[in-house]
Structure formats: C-alpha cells, structure tokens
Design an enzyme around this catalytic site. Sequence first.
Site, PDB file in Angstrom:
ATOM      1  N   ARG A   1      -5.335   6.304  -5.961  1.00 50.24           N
ATOM      2  CA  ARG A   1      -5.606   6.034  -4.561  1.00 50.24           C
ATOM      3  C   ARG A   1      -7.114   5.825  -4.368  1.00 50.24           C
ATOM      4  O   ARG A   1      -7.924   6.290  -5.157  1.00 50.24           O
ATOM      5  CB  ARG A   1      -5.134   7.192  -3.681  1.00 50.24           C
ATOM      6  CG  ARG A   1      -3.638   7.472  -3.761  1.00 50.24           C
ATOM      7  CD  ARG A   1      -3.271   8.654  -2.890  1.00 50.24           C
ATOM      8  NE  ARG A   1      -1.840   8.932  -2.920  1.00 50.24           N
ATOM      9  CZ  ARG A   1      -1.234   9.732  -3.783  1.00 50.24           C
ATOM     10  NH1 ARG A   1      -1.966  10.351  -4.725  1.00 50.24           N
ATOM     11  NH2 ARG A   1       0.067   9.928  -3.749  1.00 50.24           N
TER      12      ARG A   1
ATOM     13  N   LYS B   1      -3.722  14.091  -2.987  1.00 55.71           N
ATOM     14  CA  LYS B   1      -3.109  14.010  -1.654  1.00 55.71           C
ATOM     15  C   LYS B   1      -1.911  14.928  -1.541  1.00 55.71           C
ATOM     16  O   LYS B   1      -1.648  15.510  -0.480  1.00 55.71           O
ATOM     17  CB  LYS B   1      -2.695  12.563  -1.373  1.00 55.71           C
ATOM     18  CG  LYS B   1      -1.982  12.351  -0.044  1.00 55.71           C
ATOM     19  CD  LYS B   1      -1.564  10.907   0.110  1.00 55.71           C
ATOM     20  CE  LYS B   1      -0.785  10.705   1.407  1.00 55.71           C
ATOM     21  NZ  LYS B   1      -0.333   9.294   1.554  1.00 55.71           N
TER      22      LYS B   1
ATOM     23  N   HIS C   1      -5.031  -0.653  -0.800  1.00 56.75           N
ATOM     24  CA  HIS C   1      -3.836   0.088  -1.229  1.00 56.75           C
ATOM     25  C   HIS C   1      -2.851  -0.824  -1.955  1.00 56.75           C
ATOM     26  O   HIS C   1      -2.053  -0.356  -2.773  1.00 56.75           O
ATOM     27  CB  HIS C   1      -3.148   0.741  -0.027  1.00 56.75           C
ATOM     28  CG  HIS C   1      -2.140   1.783  -0.413  1.00 56.75           C
ATOM     29  ND1 HIS C   1      -2.490   3.033  -0.875  1.00 56.75           N
ATOM     30  CD2 HIS C   1      -0.785   1.751  -0.427  1.00 56.75           C
ATOM     31  CE1 HIS C   1      -1.403   3.728  -1.149  1.00 56.75           C
ATOM     32  NE2 HIS C   1      -0.356   2.971  -0.885  1.00 56.75           N
TER      33      HIS C   1
ATOM     34  N   ARG D   1      -2.997  -0.449  -5.652  1.00 60.59           N
ATOM     35  CA  ARG D   1      -2.188   0.646  -6.207  1.00 60.59           C
ATOM     36  C   ARG D   1      -0.753   0.176  -6.412  1.00 60.59           C
ATOM     37  O   ARG D   1      -0.120   0.496  -7.414  1.00 60.59           O
ATOM     38  CB  ARG D   1      -2.246   1.844  -5.260  1.00 60.59           C
ATOM     39  CG  ARG D   1      -1.312   3.012  -5.617  1.00 60.59           C
ATOM     40  CD  ARG D   1      -1.691   4.213  -4.759  1.00 60.59           C
ATOM     41  NE  ARG D   1      -0.649   5.224  -4.661  1.00 60.59           N
ATOM     42  CZ  ARG D   1      -0.445   6.205  -5.538  1.00 60.59           C
ATOM     43  NH1 ARG D   1      -1.210   6.281  -6.621  1.00 60.59           N
ATOM     44  NH2 ARG D   1       0.490   7.103  -5.345  1.00 60.59           N
TER      45      ARG D   1
ATOM     46  N   HIS E   1       3.395  10.096  -7.415  1.00 61.30           N
ATOM     47  CA  HIS E   1       4.457  10.040  -6.410  1.00 61.30           C
ATOM     48  C   HIS E   1       5.411  11.214  -6.627  1.00 61.30           C
ATOM     49  O   HIS E   1       5.816  11.494  -7.754  1.00 61.30           O
ATOM     50  CB  HIS E   1       5.228   8.721  -6.501  1.00 61.30           C
ATOM     51  CG  HIS E   1       4.435   7.550  -6.018  1.00 61.30           C
ATOM     52  ND1 HIS E   1       3.729   6.733  -6.863  1.00 61.30           N
ATOM     53  CD2 HIS E   1       4.227   7.072  -4.769  1.00 61.30           C
ATOM     54  CE1 HIS E   1       3.127   5.791  -6.159  1.00 61.30           C
ATOM     55  NE2 HIS E   1       3.415   5.974  -4.888  1.00 61.30           N
TER      56      HIS E   1
ATOM     57  N   TYR F   1       6.960   1.137  -4.009  1.00 68.92           N
ATOM     58  CA  TYR F   1       5.825   0.465  -4.636  1.00 68.92           C
ATOM     59  C   TYR F   1       6.240  -0.397  -5.821  1.00 68.92           C
ATOM     60  O   TYR F   1       5.412  -1.036  -6.441  1.00 68.92           O
ATOM     61  CB  TYR F   1       4.808   1.506  -5.119  1.00 68.92           C
ATOM     62  CG  TYR F   1       4.146   2.251  -4.005  1.00 68.92           C
ATOM     63  CD1 TYR F   1       2.951   1.807  -3.467  1.00 68.92           C
ATOM     64  CD2 TYR F   1       4.712   3.399  -3.482  1.00 68.92           C
ATOM     65  CE1 TYR F   1       2.326   2.488  -2.439  1.00 68.92           C
ATOM     66  CE2 TYR F   1       4.103   4.093  -2.450  1.00 68.92           C
ATOM     67  CZ  TYR F   1       2.911   3.631  -1.934  1.00 68.92           C
ATOM     68  OH  TYR F   1       2.313   4.314  -0.925  1.00 68.92           O
TER      69      TYR F   1
END
Length: 333
Positions: free
Chosen positions: A205, A230, A285, A288, A311, A320
């Site tokens: 990120r 995160k 983003h 990513r 994730h 994603y």
Amino acid sequence: MAGVSAVYDREGEHIGWKVSVRKKGFPPQFKTFRTKADALAWAAVVESEMVRGVWRDRSESESTTLKECLARYATDVLPERKDGGRHGASFLLQWQGRPIASRYMSSIRGQDVALAIKDMEAEKKSPNTIRLHLALLSHLFTVARKEWGMENLSNPVELVRKPRLPQGRDRRLIGDEETRLLNACSKMNPEIAAVVRIAIETAMRQGEIMGMTWAMVNLPARTVMLPDTKNGTRRIVPLSTAAVEVLTKLPSRLDGKVWNYTQDGLKAMYRKAVARANIDNLTFHDLRHEATSRLFEKGFNPMEVSAITGHKTLQMLKRYTHLKAEDLAKRMG
C-alpha cells in the site's frame, strides 16, 4: 411501587407528571411525562423488567445526547486509533452538525439513522463514504453500551440498510502505460519512479511504502518487514530482483528513512506524473491491484498472494484479482 405526582412551572401551571419507581435491590428511577397515562405506562415497563431480572438502567442514555457522546468519543476513543483519529474526526464533526445529534441516545432509532443516510445521499456522498460515517456511529453506540453505562442501548445502525458499494475497480496498466508512467516520473524526480516501481513489484500500500525505514529492509534476505500494517498485524513482504535493484540504488539518509518525500508530497507528484504521461483514470492504489494480479499470473496460489499483500480474506483478495484473459489462454494450451 410507582408513585405519580403532578409537576407545575413557576407560574403554577400544570406541565406534566413525575413518576418514581422504587423497588428493593434497584436504584430509584424517576422520569417526567406530559401525560399521566405515559408516566404510568413507563413505570409499568420498568417494574416488569425489574421483576423479570432484565432491567437495565436507562438514566444515562436518557439524559445524554448523541452530540455529547460524540464529544466524549473524540476525547476518549479517536486518539487511540492508529492515525490518531485524523480520518474519523471529519466524520464525527459532520455527525455533530446533523439533527440526530440533538437527540438523547435512548431515543435514537433505526429510522433516524435512515433519514441521516438519505441526507448524506442528497449531499452526493459516495456509498463508501456513507458506510464509513455509519461505522463510526455504530462503534460509538458499542462503546457507549459497554463502557459508558448505557447497557440498555440497542445499536440503531444495525437496523438500517447500508448503501450498496459499487463493483471494485479493476483498472490495470494497458499497453505501454507502465513505460510512459515511469518515464514521466523519472523526468520529474527519480525517487518518484522508484516508489512506483516498488509499488508494482511488491503490491504494498502507499502508506506502507512511504513509511519504510532502512531498519525494515533486509536486502540479503530480500524482504521488507512491516511492523504495523493497516490490518494491525506484522507482515514480511518478499522483494523481487527488480525491487532489490531499485532499493540498492537509493542513497542512504541520516534519519534512517528510505524516501525523502512525504505521503502527501508523493500524492501530488504522482498525479502530475500521470497527467504528463497522458494516462487516464489510474490511481496509485491501482498499482497495488496490478501487482496483485501479476502475482497470480506468475503462478502464486491465493494463500501465497494473501501472505504477500496482507489481504485478510480470499473474498477481499478477489476484488483485486483480474487476470489477463490472453495470459490465461496461453496456460490452457
């Protein structure tokens, strides 16, 4: 046994009825109503709950407004968040300015929250932004019930339908966009190009990349250790040969940081680079997303990819993962 008495104002005019409930083993309960019928009905409910052993003290929630709770939340809860409450503070201020904020906590129902949602939709807030507002309000009710003496509260946010989120972005680099982007970055500042290459190679990120220090980097082992991500967990990110090459060429800094740029500075420079490269609709983003998809195309399985990207669930990872159909066709034979 409940007792009811008339209430008069200073001029001697009758303005309501005060009811009291006194039962052994419970604190006395008092409340004022406009009508005697409402007073007696409330008392009957309280006495019944006491007899059945399900009574919860409502005095705190019936005398505290949402606005007061929001102020307490700003003082007691927001500073404990990882970002110091920077993002939550703006949501909190907006809740304080809404009509619902003047209501007592015990009186707030699902329909009140639903009206606030309609107001936010009229203000053209995105579904995700509205969900973030609701998440803060929901957590506030949870804290109030568990820690602020409002055990009787139910969470009105749980009773409303949340705005549907749009389908996740699936933007990937197309044609020579990667080359054009890197060239534009290099002409502005080689460090910006290095950041972009690290993003594409590692799937990290933006905040994780910009928070890197050399103490986190182990070039011989080809890893970066992220101590606080995160998701609140430690993660070790493997580095590709290209990523190692990028980091090896960077100059060292006395303060131990990897980058000269701040996160806000990077955002501004990245937007300029995308514009100079004449690329439309490509966020940082999205890099990513591109990197995650490439991991799958290299043959990594979902568990391996989640270990690299951080994730938490495969469902989150699925958003994603948009593999190029032509690459899949080659593997099919």
